[in-house]
Every structure is written in structure tokens, then in C-alpha cells.
Design a protein around this motif. Structure first.
Motif, PDB file in Angstrom:
ATOM      1  N   ALA A  53       0.829  -1.207   0.000  1.00 17.24           N
ATOM      2  CA  ALA A  53       0.000   0.000   0.000  1.00 17.24           C
ATOM      3  C   ALA A  53       0.867   1.262   0.000  1.00 17.24           C
ATOM      4  CB  ALA A  53      -0.927  -0.004   1.214  1.00 17.24           C
ATOM      5  N   LEU A  54       1.970   1.238   0.739  1.00 19.87           N
ATOM      6  CA  LEU A  54       2.868   2.396   0.753  1.00 19.87           C
ATOM      7  C   LEU A  54       3.462   2.652  -0.625  1.00 19.87           C
ATOM      8  CD1 LEU A  54       4.710   1.961   4.172  1.00 19.87           C
ATOM      9  CD2 LEU A  54       3.061   3.744   3.552  1.00 19.87           C
ATOM     10  N   ARG A  55       3.829   1.599  -1.335  1.00 16.83           N
ATOM     11  CA  ARG A  55       4.380   1.782  -2.683  1.00 16.83           C
ATOM     12  C   ARG A  55       3.321   2.359  -3.620  1.00 16.83           C
ATOM     13  NH1 ARG A  55       6.969  -3.097  -1.098  1.00 16.83           N
ATOM     14  NH2 ARG A  55       5.448  -4.414  -2.198  1.00 16.83           N
ATOM     15  N   THR A  56       2.083   1.917  -3.465  1.00 20.46           N
ATOM     16  CA  THR A  56       0.986   2.487  -4.259  1.00 20.46           C
ATOM     17  C   THR A  56       0.826   3.976  -3.978  1.00 20.46           C
ATOM     18  OG1 THR A  56      -0.205   0.380  -4.332  1.00 20.46           O
ATOM     19  CG2 THR A  56      -1.507   2.381  -4.677  1.00 20.46           C
ATOM     20  N   LEU A  57       0.898   4.336  -2.709  1.00 20.12           N
ATOM     21  CA  LEU A  57       0.764   5.740  -2.333  1.00 20.12           C
ATOM     22  C   LEU A  57       1.933   6.571  -2.857  1.00 20.12           C
ATOM     23  CD1 LEU A  57      -0.470   5.054   1.286  1.00 20.12           C
ATOM     24  CD2 LEU A  57      -1.778   6.302  -0.430  1.00 20.12           C
ATOM     25  N   GLN A  58       3.139   6.041  -2.792  1.00 17.49           N
ATOM     26  CA  GLN A  58       4.299   6.761  -3.339  1.00 17.49           C
ATOM     27  C   GLN A  58       4.129   6.992  -4.831  1.00 17.49           C
ATOM     28  OE1 GLN A  58       7.131   3.926  -1.833  1.00 17.49           O
ATOM     29  NE2 GLN A  58       8.005   5.388  -0.373  1.00 17.49           N
ATOM     30  N   ASP A  59       3.671   5.970  -5.546  1.00 18.44           N
ATOM     31  CA  ASP A  59       3.463   6.121  -6.998  1.00 18.44           C
ATOM     32  C   ASP A  59       2.407   7.175  -7.311  1.00 18.44           C
ATOM     33  OD1 ASP A  59       5.336   4.136  -7.437  1.00 18.44           O
ATOM     34  OD2 ASP A  59       3.863   2.541  -7.770  1.00 18.44           O
ATOM     35  N   ALA A  60       1.476   7.361  -6.376  1.00 19.67           N
ATOM     36  CA  ALA A  60       0.415   8.361  -6.581  1.00 19.67           C
ATOM     37  C   ALA A  60       0.839   9.759  -6.160  1.00 19.67           C
ATOM     38  CB  ALA A  60      -0.834   7.948  -5.800  1.00 19.67           C
ATOM     39  N   GLY A  61       2.055   9.899  -5.609  1.00 18.68           N
ATOM     40  CA  GLY A  61       2.561  11.228  -5.280  1.00 18.68           C
ATOM     41  C   GLY A  61       2.584  11.581  -3.810  1.00 18.68           C
ATOM     42  N   TRP A  62       2.444  10.586  -2.932  1.00 17.58           N
ATOM     43  CA  TRP A  62       2.448  10.851  -1.496  1.00 17.58           C
ATOM     44  C   TRP A  62       3.858  10.767  -0.920  1.00 17.58           C
ATOM     45  CZ3 TRP A  62      -1.874  12.267   1.280  1.00 17.58           C
ATOM     46  CH2 TRP A  62      -3.099  12.148   0.619  1.00 17.58           C
ATOM     47  N   HIS A  63       4.138  11.624   0.054  1.00 21.79           N
ATOM     48  CA  HIS A  63       5.381  11.599   0.834  1.00 21.79           C
ATOM     49  C   HIS A  63       5.106  10.807   2.101  1.00 21.79           C
ATOM     50  CE1 HIS A  63       9.151  12.812   2.532  1.00 21.79           C
ATOM     51  NE2 HIS A  63       8.601  13.563   3.463  1.00 21.79           N
ATOM     52  N   ILE A  64       5.896   9.754   2.352  1.00 18.94           N
ATOM     53  CA  ILE A  64       5.621   8.833   3.452  1.00 18.94           C
ATOM     54  C   ILE A  64       6.563   9.119   4.619  1.00 18.94           C
ATOM     55  CG2 ILE A  64       5.276   6.437   4.110  1.00 18.94           C
ATOM     56  CD1 ILE A  64       3.625   7.271   1.666  1.00 18.94           C
ATOM     57  N   VAL A  65       6.009   9.473   5.758  1.00 16.78           N
ATOM     58  CA  VAL A  65       6.799   9.782   6.955  1.00 16.78           C
ATOM     59  C   VAL A  65       6.413   8.796   8.053  1.00 16.78           C
ATOM     60  CG1 VAL A  65       7.361  11.504   8.705  1.00 16.78           C
ATOM     61  CG2 VAL A  65       6.953  12.216   6.338  1.00 16.78           C
ATOM     62  N   GLY A  66       7.375   7.961   8.453  1.00 18.79           N
ATOM     63  CA  GLY A  66       7.146   7.021   9.534  1.00 18.79           C
ATOM     64  C   GLY A  66       7.600   7.606  10.857  1.00 18.79           C
ATOM     65  N   LEU A  67       6.809   7.438  11.901  1.00 15.51           N
ATOM     66  CA  LEU A  67       7.168   7.931  13.238  1.00 15.51           C
ATOM     67  C   LEU A  67       7.989   6.855  13.938  1.00 15.51           C
ATOM     68  CD1 LEU A  67       6.292  10.685  14.598  1.00 15.51           C
ATOM     69  CD2 LEU A  67       5.139  10.078  12.449  1.00 15.51           C
ATOM     70  N   GLU A  68       9.197   7.211  14.319  1.00 19.02           N
ATOM     71  CA  GLU A  68      10.131   6.261  14.919  1.00 19.02           C
ATOM     72  C   GLU A  68      10.994   6.991  15.928  1.00 19.02           C
ATOM     73  OE1 GLU A  68      11.229   3.126  15.986  1.00 19.02           O
ATOM     74  OE2 GLU A  68      10.713   2.569  13.929  1.00 19.02           O
ATOM     75  N   GLY A  69      11.107   6.441  17.128  1.00 16.49           N
ATOM     76  CA  GLY A  69      11.870   7.108  18.181  1.00 16.49           C
ATOM     77  C   GLY A  69      13.320   7.346  17.827  1.00 16.49           C
ATOM     78  N   GLU A  70      13.870   6.511  16.947  1.00 21.50           N
ATOM     79  CA  GLU A  70      15.265   6.661  16.520  1.00 21.50           C
ATOM     80  C   GLU A  70      15.353   7.250  15.118  1.00 21.50           C
ATOM     81  OE1 GLU A  70      17.595   6.074  18.750  1.00 21.50           O
ATOM     82  OE2 GLU A  70      16.006   5.452  20.135  1.00 21.50           O
ATOM     83  N   GLY A  71      14.334   7.950  14.684  1.00 23.03           N
ATOM     84  CA  GLY A  71      14.329   8.513  13.340  1.00 23.03           C
ATOM     85  C   GLY A  71      15.484   9.458  13.092  1.00 23.03           C
ATOM     86  N   GLU A  72      15.928   9.492  11.826  1.00 24.45           N
ATOM     87  CA  GLU A  72      17.095  10.309  11.489  1.00 24.45           C
ATOM     88  C   GLU A  72      16.799  11.797  11.435  1.00 24.45           C
ATOM     89  OE1 GLU A  72      15.484   8.794   7.409  1.00 24.45           O
ATOM     90  OE2 GLU A  72      15.677   8.032   9.449  1.00 24.45           O
TER      91      GLU A  72
END
Length: 235
Positions: free
Chosen positions: A151-170
Motif C-alpha cells: 500500500a505504501l508503494r501504491t501511495l508513493q506512486d500516486a505522489g504521497w510523501h511517506i513519513v514514519g514515526l520512529e523514536g530513533e528517526g534520522e
């Protein structure tokens, strides 16, 4: 079962519920529904409050209203993906109904267009979840998908920016967000984002916590992220 004033009134107002379910109410609530024209074509069955309580889990606060309904079918992912604009929220195997309900409520409050969940590992949009959501589950579209990474790949192909919430995020959340159409991905209560889901995010972001506390409850983290994302969307 859906119970409580706000969840039941939202369900009655939802066109997808027309002709569905069994509506039960105490006498005073039934009078209110009829007087204020809130039934929207539904018939109401007057039931004693104690009997309503026996239909529900111990401690459930029904406020004189219980609605027994079939689950909502939800929407297709493509209905949310295209056109790409605004905010979406994806929940990676969150299982606590109160947390999911609170996230629905925050997502609606901050203008998200919908929520995406995995079909097999998500609680039903009823019961304690619907009570916590205070009607948001009836107003916010929800897409159930088999595979979140796909589903995330489908959303990326449609033009969405995907931001995951992670305590150790860069990156910090402020650094990761901008005005692009954005999907906020929230991990489960105990394990956070699964590896494949994290790998399919464009960015992993953390919420800075200068107070030194280790982490926020996932529903609180979602509210913070939604506020920040809505602020960036507004420019």
C-alpha cells in the motif's frame, strides 16, 4: 455494538448506515431523537437502561443509546490515494481499541482525509473504539488493506510523501514534514514500525522530547504529528 451519545448520533447521520441495524434507546433518549429529527429513517426501540447495560461489556457507559449494526465496508485504497493531497494516517498493526479510537478522533480534528489499516490486525470500528472516537469512525474514511508495504508503494506512486514515526528517526518531525501530500505511519503500541513498513517510508522522523521522557503513548504521538503536519500543510 456502538454505544454512547456521540458515536450513535454519528452512526445515525452516516448515509452508509441507512436501513441498517437495531437502534435501542431509553425512553428519554428516544423522545430526544424523535423531537430533534435525529433518526434519519431508523426505527427506535425503547429499552430499559439496565437491559442496555447487560448487552454491553462491564463498565460501558451507554448514555441511553445502543446501536447494533454490521461493520462498515470501508473504502478502497485508490479512493484515498488519488488525487494526492492533504494528510493520511496509516496504522501498522495497532491493536488497542482506545488508542485507535483516539487516533481517529485526532485525525478528523486535524483534517486528515482518511486512515489506512491492515485488514487482519486491526480492531473493529465499533465498541470501545467507536466510543473513544466519539463519532469520528463514522465521518473519516477507512481503507483496510492486506499488505501495508504494498500500500505504501501504491501511495508513493500516486505522489504521497511517506513519513514514519520512529523514536530513533534520522530527522525530527519538523524537519521531515512540508507541504507535500503526506502519509503519517504510526507503529504498534509495543514494537513500533515493522521492518518492511519502515523500509518503505521515505523518511523516519522522531518527536523531540527535551523533557527526557522516553516516549509518548501512540495516540498522543499521533496527535502531535497530526498537528505538526496540518500546520505544514497550511504553509
Amino acid at each position: 455494538m456502538i454505544w454512547g451519545r456521540h458515536p450513535v448520533l454519528a452512526a445515525l447521520a452516516n448515509p452508509a448506515r441507512q436501513g441498517m441495524g437495531r437502534l435501542m434507546a431509553t425512553a428519554d433518549r428516544a423522545t430526544e431523537l424523535e423531537r430533534d429529527k435525529l433518526l434519519n429513517g431508523h426505527a427506535v426501540e425503547v429499552v430499559d437502561g439496565d437491559r442496555l447495560a447487560r448487552l454491553l461489556p462491564p463498565g460501558a457507559v451507554h448514555q441511553g443509546l445502543v446501536f447494533k449494526v454490521r461493520p462498515l465496508e470501508g473504502v478502497d485504497l485508490d479512493d484515498l490515494a488519488r488525487p494526492a493531497h492533504g494528510l493520511l494516517v496509516m496504522l501498522d498493526q495497532l491493536t488497542d481499541p482506545q488508542n485507535v479510537g483516539a487516533i481517529f478522533r485526532s485525525a478528523l480534528a486535524f483534517g486528515a482525509r482518511g486512515i489506512i489499516v491492515q485488514d487482519r490486525h486491526s480492531p473493529a470500528l465499533a465498541g470501545p473504539l467507536a466510543k473513544t472516537a466519539a463519532g469520528a469512525t463514522e465521518r473519516l474514511p477507512c481503507a483496510r488493506v492486506t499488505n501495508l508495504s504494498r500500500a505504501l508503494r501504491t501511495l508513493q506512486d500516486a505522489g504521497w510523501h511517506i513519513v514514519g514515526l520512529e523514536g530513533e528517526g534520522e530527522m525530527t518531525l519538523d524537519e521531515a514534514l512540508d507541504s507535500r501530500p503526506t502519509v503519517l505511519v504510526m507503529g504498534s503500541e509495543g514494537d513500533g514500525l515493522r521492518r518492511l513498513v519502515a523500509e518503505n517510508c521515505d523518511t523516519l522522523a522522531r518527536i523531540p522530547m527535551p523533557g527526557g521522557f522516553e516516549s509518548l503513548n501512540v495516540s498522543n504521538a499521533a496527535a502531535v504529528a497530526l498537528y505538526e503536519a496540518s500546520r505544514k500543510q497550511a504553509g
